[in-house]
Scaffold this active site. Structure first.
Site, short mmCIF file in Angstrom:
data_model
loop_
_atom_site.label_atom_id
_atom_site.label_comp_id
_atom_site.label_asym_id
_atom_site.label_seq_id
_atom_site.Cartn_x
_atom_site.Cartn_y
_atom_site.Cartn_z
N ASP A 63 -1.77 6.21 6.46
CA ASP A 63 -2.84 5.39 5.99
C ASP A 63 -3.23 4.44 7.11
OD1 ASP A 63 -4.32 3.73 4.55
OD2 ASP A 63 -2.87 3.35 3.11
N TRP A 74 0.79 -1.22 -0.03
CA TRP A 74 -0.05 -0.05 -0.08
C TRP A 74 0.81 1.23 -0.03
CZ3 TRP A 74 -4.34 -0.75 -1.97
CH2 TRP A 74 -5.07 -1.76 -1.91
N LYS A 130 -12.30 -2.13 6.18
CA LYS A 130 -11.24 -3.28 6.98
C LYS A 130 -11.80 -3.29 8.40
CE LYS A 130 -9.28 -3.20 3.54
NZ LYS A 130 -7.95 -2.12 2.81
C1 LIG Z 1 -7.38 -1.83 1.65
C2 LIG Z 1 -6.27 -0.58 1.93
C3 LIG Z 1 -6.35 0.26 1.07
C4 LIG Z 1 -6.96 0.56 -0.22
O1 LIG Z 1 -8.32 1.01 0.20
P1 LIG Z 1 -9.35 1.49 -0.94
O2 LIG Z 1 -10.64 1.85 0.12
O3 LIG Z 1 -9.85 0.26 -1.77
O4 LIG Z 1 -8.84 2.30 -1.66
C5 LIG Z 1 -5.26 1.59 1.20
N1 LIG Z 1 -4.19 1.08 2.23
C6 LIG Z 1 -4.46 0.26 2.91
C7 LIG Z 1 -3.36 0.17 4.27
C8 LIG Z 1 -5.38 -0.73 3.02
O5 LIG Z 1 -5.43 -1.73 3.82
#
Ligand SMILES: *Cc1c(COP(=O)(O)O)cnc(C)c1O
Length: 360
Positions: A172, A102, A196
């Site tokens: 993030d 990511w 998540k």
């Molecule tokens: C799942 C995830 C993403 C992507 O998320 P989207 O909502 O699908 O854009 C980005 N960063 C992390 C750490 C993730 O687990």
């Protein structure tokens, strides 16, 4: 009705209590005679739902008054662009700490809107470590430092908020959001896709320090502009209403669990059990440096890849779903977010022990 233990990395399992409450309110939300899906986002009912969810999130994370909380669309990946578009001016540089897939995507996207400098990376170790802070090569005039507190695919988690001095720290936090207390004040921006650990897909929370808003690039889409969205209470256009509502129910559930310290204690125990079992076995292994193992996503390998298909099929039969690892890591991955009950982790360990006995 039968529910499985769902170890999906995302969209992921939600608390049964949340789903049941949503079910009970599905046709008629609190006497309005309509579903939350059918309401105007400008009406009194939905505005109260949005305000309630936002207030709960502020309480849960103890978000200081000089931070705004936004509920946006576009996912965490949308924020890969949103962050540089809001924080980087002409010729500006940002630092990225890359500890997994990511982070790699985030730095690539940021490079479209400014200079995204890779200040540290653990790619040499196949992302099984976090580069020590002393080795980070931060730029002299960095506008922000971006990191990924929990890398969902590799299962690598920062155990502490890194110290970057006065430079705004951007996180993030998609896959460990609300899994433990966080010192929001040590961050400039925290963002997280909901699917998540906080709710259904389609909504992304952004917590941003107010003084960082209002300097977006002129090409920044209005829906990603933090200042414009903050001024409009995240309703510059139609928000992801139903997802916002479910997030609110999840926040309420978290408060009922005793808040983030209480959920952290449970998460620690769940993860420790699973890692202890893996480490105590010659059949299963986890490649990540024990000091930075994720409490949320636990990748593991079987002694023989030829057994993977059988493992997955038998697990599915035993009511243990979605354990296949990400293709870039292989093997298995058990995502054990807040909503995964401890009994689910116990059931997984029992299954793994039995499978090892038969095949080890
Ligand atoms: C799942 C995830 C993403 C992507 O998320 P989207 O909502 O699908 O854009 C980005 N960063 C992390 C750490 C993730 O687990």
């Amino acid at each position: 009705m039968s529910r499985v233990y769902n170890f999906s990395a995302g969209p992921a399992t939600l608390p049964v209590e949340v789903l049941e409450k949503a079910q009970s309110e599905m046709l008629d939300w609190q006497g309005t005679g309509m579903s939350v899906m059918e309401m105007s986002h400008r009406g009194k009912a939905f505005v109260s739902i949005a305000e309630d969810a936002t207030a709960r999130l502020r309480r849960l994370l103890d978000v200081p008054d000089d931070y705004s909380i936004l509920f946006l669309q576009g996912g965490a990946a949308g924020q890969f662009a949103g962050v540089p578009l809001n924080l980087l001016g002409e010729g500006d540089t940002a630092d990225y700490i890359v500890t997994g897939n990511w982070g790699k995507k985030a730095i690539k996207e940021a490079g479209k809107y400014g200079t995204a400098h890779k200040a540290a990376s653990s790619e040499d170790s196949s992302f099984t470590t976090v580069p020590p802070r002393a080795q980070w090569q931060l730029s002299d005039r960095s506008r922000y430092v971006h990191y990924t507190p929990n890398e969902t695919i590799q299962g690598v988690e920062f155990q502490e908020t890194p110290d970057v001095g006065d430079v705004p720290l951007v996180a993030d936090m998609s896959s460990n959001f609300l899994s433990r207390p966080v010192d929001v004040a040590r961050h400039g921006v925290i963002y997280a896709g909901a699917q998540k650990n906080a709710g259904p897909a389609g909504i992304t929370m952004v917590i941003v320090r107010n003084d960082l808003m209002g300097r977006a690039q002129s090409a920044c889409p209005m829906v990603l502009d933090y200042k414009q969205q903050a001024d409009a209470d995240s309703m510059l256009n139609t928000p992801s209403c139903y997802a916002w509502y479910i997030c609110g129910l999840t926040f309420e559930w978290l408060e009922n669990q005793g808040g983030l310290e209480a959920i952290e204690a449970i998460n620690k125990r769940k993860a420790a059990k699973l890692y202890d079992f893996i480490d105590g076995s010659d059949f299963y292994s986890n490649p990540v440096d024990p000091a930075v193992r994720s409490r949320m996503n636990v990748p593991f390998l079987l002694a023989d890849d030829a057994l993977n298909a059988g493992f997955l099929a038998q697990a599915e039969e035993a009511g243990l779903s979605t354990l296949k690892g990400h293709r870039s890591v292989g093997g298995m991955r058990a995502s054990i977010y807040n909503a995964m009950p401890e009994a689910g982790v116990d059931a997984l360990i029992d299954f793994m022990r039995a499978f090892e006995k038969e095949n080890g």
